[in-house]
Write a protein that holds these residues in place. Structure first.
Motif, PDB file in Angstrom:
ATOM      1  N   ILE A  79       4.290  -7.541   7.896  1.00 16.45           N
ATOM      2  CA  ILE A  79       5.370  -6.333   8.353  1.00 16.45           C
ATOM      3  C   ILE A  79       6.268  -6.144   7.095  1.00 16.45           C
ATOM      4  CG2 ILE A  79       7.126  -5.643  10.141  1.00 16.45           C
ATOM      5  CD1 ILE A  79       6.056  -8.180  11.841  1.00 16.45           C
ATOM      6  N   ILE A  80       6.341  -4.759   6.819  1.00 19.74           N
ATOM      7  CA  ILE A  80       7.458  -4.230   5.855  1.00 19.74           C
ATOM      8  C   ILE A  80       8.370  -3.453   6.569  1.00 19.74           C
ATOM      9  CG2 ILE A  80       7.908  -2.926   3.971  1.00 19.74           C
ATOM     10  CD1 ILE A  80       4.978  -3.875   2.843  1.00 19.74           C
ATOM     11  N   ARG A  81       9.838  -3.877   6.823  1.00 21.60           N
ATOM     12  CA  ARG A  81      10.628  -3.157   7.406  1.00 21.60           C
ATOM     13  C   ARG A  81      11.220  -2.132   6.255  1.00 21.60           C
ATOM     14  NH1 ARG A  81      10.416  -4.647  12.595  1.00 21.60           N
ATOM     15  NH2 ARG A  81       9.797  -6.802  12.951  1.00 21.60           N
ATOM     16  N   VAL A  82      11.534  -0.960   6.458  1.00 23.06           N
ATOM     17  CA  VAL A  82      12.133  -0.059   5.637  1.00 23.06           C
ATOM     18  C   VAL A  82      13.206   0.694   6.417  1.00 23.06           C
ATOM     19  CG1 VAL A  82      10.206   0.368   3.886  1.00 23.06           C
ATOM     20  CG2 VAL A  82      10.740   1.932   5.872  1.00 23.06           C
ATOM     21  N   SER A  83      14.510   0.728   5.725  1.00 18.75           N
ATOM     22  CA  SER A  83      15.622   1.375   6.169  1.00 18.75           C
ATOM     23  C   SER A  83      15.926   2.290   5.319  1.00 18.75           C
ATOM     24  CB  SER A  83      16.878   0.417   6.702  1.00 18.75           C
ATOM     25  OG  SER A  83      17.043  -0.552   5.699  1.00 18.75           O
ATOM     26  N   ASN A  84      15.814   2.246   4.084  1.00 16.97           N
ATOM     27  CA  ASN A  84      16.225   3.247   3.211  1.00 16.97           C
ATOM     28  C   ASN A  84      14.920   3.741   2.520  1.00 16.97           C
ATOM     29  OD1 ASN A  84      16.869   4.979   0.784  1.00 16.97           O
ATOM     30  ND2 ASN A  84      18.499   3.701   0.544  1.00 16.97           N
ATOM     31  N   TYR A  85      14.633   5.179   3.285  1.00 13.98           N
ATOM     32  CA  TYR A  85      13.235   5.536   3.091  1.00 13.98           C
ATOM     33  C   TYR A  85      13.036   5.975   1.561  1.00 13.98           C
ATOM     34  CZ  TYR A  85      12.894   6.480   8.086  1.00 13.98           C
ATOM     35  OH  TYR A  85      12.762   6.396   9.505  1.00 13.98           O
ATOM     36  N   TYR A  86      14.100   6.037   0.769  1.00  9.87           N
ATOM     37  CA  TYR A  86      13.897   6.704  -0.512  1.00  9.87           C
ATOM     38  C   TYR A  86      13.973   5.335  -1.623  1.00  9.87           C
ATOM     39  CZ  TYR A  86      14.491  11.238   1.494  1.00  9.87           C
ATOM     40  OH  TYR A  86      14.492  12.396   2.244  1.00  9.87           O
ATOM     41  N   GLU A  87      14.353   4.125  -1.098  1.00 12.97           N
ATOM     42  CA  GLU A  87      14.689   3.221  -2.316  1.00 12.97           C
ATOM     43  C   GLU A  87      13.938   1.959  -1.702  1.00 12.97           C
ATOM     44  OE1 GLU A  87      18.595   2.867  -2.949  1.00 12.97           O
ATOM     45  OE2 GLU A  87      18.905   4.867  -3.619  1.00 12.97           O
ATOM     46  N   ASP A  88      13.555   1.500  -0.592  1.00 14.53           N
ATOM     47  CA  ASP A  88      13.079   0.430  -0.083  1.00 14.53           C
ATOM     48  C   ASP A  88      11.622   0.287  -0.759  1.00 14.53           C
ATOM     49  OD1 ASP A  88      15.331  -0.429   1.134  1.00 14.53           O
ATOM     50  OD2 ASP A  88      14.571  -0.105   3.141  1.00 14.53           O
ATOM     51  N   ASN A  89      11.423  -1.223  -1.059  1.00 16.99           N
ATOM     52  CA  ASN A  89      10.165  -1.177  -2.022  1.00 16.99           C
ATOM     53  C   ASN A  89       8.952  -1.120  -1.113  1.00 16.99           C
ATOM     54  OD1 ASN A  89       8.553  -1.825  -4.018  1.00 16.99           O
ATOM     55  ND2 ASN A  89       9.452  -3.823  -4.380  1.00 16.99           N
ATOM     56  N   ILE A  90       8.057  -0.493  -1.507  1.00 17.38           N
ATOM     57  CA  ILE A  90       6.636  -0.122  -0.695  1.00 17.38           C
ATOM     58  C   ILE A  90       5.654  -0.433  -1.419  1.00 17.38           C
ATOM     59  CG2 ILE A  90       7.402   1.410   1.243  1.00 17.38           C
ATOM     60  CD1 ILE A  90       5.918   3.563  -0.579  1.00 17.38           C
ATOM     61  N   GLU A  91       5.846  -1.252  -2.866  1.00 12.64           N
ATOM     62  CA  GLU A  91       4.879  -1.331  -3.391  1.00 12.64           C
ATOM     63  C   GLU A  91       3.610  -2.347  -3.119  1.00 12.64           C
ATOM     64  OE1 GLU A  91       6.385  -2.238  -7.493  1.00 12.64           O
ATOM     65  OE2 GLU A  91       4.535  -3.393  -7.913  1.00 12.64           O
ATOM     66  N   GLU A  92       4.204  -3.192  -2.416  1.00 11.03           N
ATOM     67  CA  GLU A  92       3.006  -4.148  -1.794  1.00 11.03           C
ATOM     68  C   GLU A  92       2.275  -3.547  -0.666  1.00 11.03           C
ATOM     69  OE1 GLU A  92       5.020  -7.422   0.240  1.00 11.03           O
ATOM     70  OE2 GLU A  92       2.882  -8.565   0.449  1.00 11.03           O
ATOM     71  N   ALA A  93       2.676  -2.758   0.182  1.00  7.81           N
ATOM     72  CA  ALA A  93       1.950  -1.884   0.900  1.00  7.81           C
ATOM     73  C   ALA A  93       0.849  -0.935  -0.084  1.00  7.81           C
ATOM     74  CB  ALA A  93       2.500  -0.916   1.830  1.00  7.81           C
ATOM     75  N   CYS A  94       1.244  -0.381  -0.902  1.00  8.63           N
ATOM     76  CA  CYS A  94       0.384   0.428  -1.778  1.00  8.63           C
ATOM     77  C   CYS A  94      -0.559  -0.580  -2.512  1.00  8.63           C
ATOM     78  CB  CYS A  94       1.507   0.874  -3.031  1.00  8.63           C
ATOM     79  SG  CYS A  94       1.592   2.235  -3.615  1.00  8.63           S
ATOM     80  N   ASN A  95      -0.046  -1.525  -2.888  1.00  5.49           N
ATOM     81  CA  ASN A  95      -1.304  -2.800  -3.304  1.00  5.49           C
ATOM     82  C   ASN A  95      -2.445  -3.037  -2.356  1.00  5.49           C
ATOM     83  OD1 ASN A  95      -0.259  -2.676  -5.862  1.00  5.49           O
ATOM     84  ND2 ASN A  95       1.251  -4.434  -5.500  1.00  5.49           N
ATOM     85  N   ILE A  96      -1.890  -3.182  -1.196  1.00  4.93           N
ATOM     86  CA  ILE A  96      -2.719  -3.487  -0.234  1.00  4.93           C
ATOM     87  C   ILE A  96      -3.884  -2.232  -0.046  1.00  4.93           C
ATOM     88  CG2 ILE A  96      -3.134  -3.926   2.605  1.00  4.93           C
ATOM     89  CD1 ILE A  96      -0.238  -5.401   2.295  1.00  4.93           C
ATOM     90  N   LEU A  97      -3.313  -1.102   0.107  1.00  2.00           N
ATOM     91  CA  LEU A  97      -4.340   0.270   0.086  1.00  2.00           C
ATOM     92  C   LEU A  97      -5.296   0.004  -1.004  1.00  2.00           C
ATOM     93  CD1 LEU A  97      -1.824   2.895   1.260  1.00  2.00           C
ATOM     94  CD2 LEU A  97      -3.704   1.981   2.750  1.00  2.00           C
TER      95      LEU A  97
END
Ligand code: AMP
Ligand code: MG
Length: 327
Positions: free
Chosen positions: A5-23
């Protein structure tokens, strides 16, 4: 499988690199968009795309929508005719999917063998950032086939926990119903699915548009239309607002607007508010959550208020009619 689970509250800054790598490694990621949550795999990884169908229990001849993070990325997926280029640029990003002629590189798994592809440039920053970082993403709604589309993390979790690699929690979807789909490959633009961008708005933008209705003996233009849409296990009936009073304090859940509750049903204790006439987009936003509540509720069956059929109400009624059995 453990679902990250990746929780994001700041849509512009929170890190989503892990989700990117999973894809990029062929995994499936459920992510928020402004319409409903999507279940994504990279367009470039056909094995991952096949898994979307298996996980959802989705028929393989129901094509997926490709999500992109820019117009340039859209042009890598499909051909945009010159006469439509400026219009598409103007109304994107947003809750609308264009059916256009596909490019060679789009795998057959996505389009179910059609020579067209549904493409969307969502306005949700997380969806945009994911597509720009990982590549174009094929994604249907992140629910099990036969369930309402999910509009928050909890609904995705309910359906897909343990079956996919990752869910990004981005809170509640703003629109709450699926994108408008418009086919731009015919002589005249055809609205295949009404949605947040309304028929009236599209008439203003495109001039003449057709609203497609499947006739009984015809092959539907949007292949998904031939499949049974979500309907609750309990009976759901569509009822005029002034007749809802007949169901007050019975073993029936009454789904109604705030105004109808106040005017006709103030004494009833079996109501569930789906939103307000004064702010019709709140009804779209809450609709699928209300649908999911029907089967969880203690009531035997449910009724839902009939709404008008113009503007956003037309799109909402399209979903209500599919979920209910009429009178
Ligand atoms: P979902 O993402 O679950 O809302 O499903 C995608 C919808 O888009 C389905 O109803 C499909 O039939 C429709 N769709 C996707 N690609 C095409 C296409 N090339 N032509 C017509 N409809 C499409
Ligand atoms: Mg769907």
């Amino acid at each position: 499988m453990k679902t990250k689970i990746i929780r994001v509250s700041n849509y512009y800054e929170d890190n989503i690199e892990e989700a990117c790598n999973i894809l990029k490694n062929g995994g499936l990621v459920a992510f928020p968009t402004e319409t409903v949550y999507g279940l994504g795999a990279l367009v470039s990884i056909p094995e991952a795309i096949r898994r979307i169908f298996l996980v959802k229990g989705r028929p393989f001849d129901n094509p997926l929508i490709v999500h992109v993070g820019s117009i340039e990325q859209m042009q890598m997926i499909c051909y945009i005719e010159e006469k439509y280029f400026e219009i598409i640029k103007k109304i994107t990003p947003g809750p609308i999917t264009f059916v256009l002629r596909k490019k060679e590189s789009v795998p057959v798994e996505i389009t179910a063998g059609l020579d067209t592809v549904g493409v969307r440039f969502p306005s949700h920053p997380i969806a945009q950032r994911l597509a720009l970082c990982a590549g174009a993403i094929a994604a249907p709604s992140a629910n099990l086939s036969g369930k309402p589309s999910p509009t928050n993390f909890e609904s995705v979790w309910e359906d897909l926990n343990g079956k996919i690699e990752c869910i990004i929690d981005g809170g509640e979807s703003v629109f709450g119903i699926e994108s408008t789909i418009i086919d731009l490959t015919k002589d005249m633009p055809i609205i295949l699915r009404p949605g947040p961008i309304t028929v009236e708005e599209l008439r203003e933008i495109f001039g003449k548009v057709e609203v497609y209705q499947t006739k009984e003996d015809e092959r539907p233009l949007a292949p998904g239309m031939k499949y049974k849409h979500y309907a609750p296990e309990k009976k759901l009936k569509l009822i005029d607002k002034d007749l809802l009073i007949n169901y007050a304090n019975k073993d029936v859940l009454i789904l109604c607007t705030k105004e109808t509750k106040e005017r006709y049903l103030s004494e009833a204790n079996n109501t569930y508010i789906i939103g307000s006439y004064a702010q019709p987009y709140t009804i779209a936003q809450n609709l699928y959550k209300s649908f999911r509540y029907i089967d969880k509720s203690p009531y035997q069956s449910a009724v839902i208020e009939r709404l008008p059929e113009y503007g956003i109400f037309f799109s909402i009624m399209n979903r209500i009619k599919k979920a209910s059995q009429g009178e």
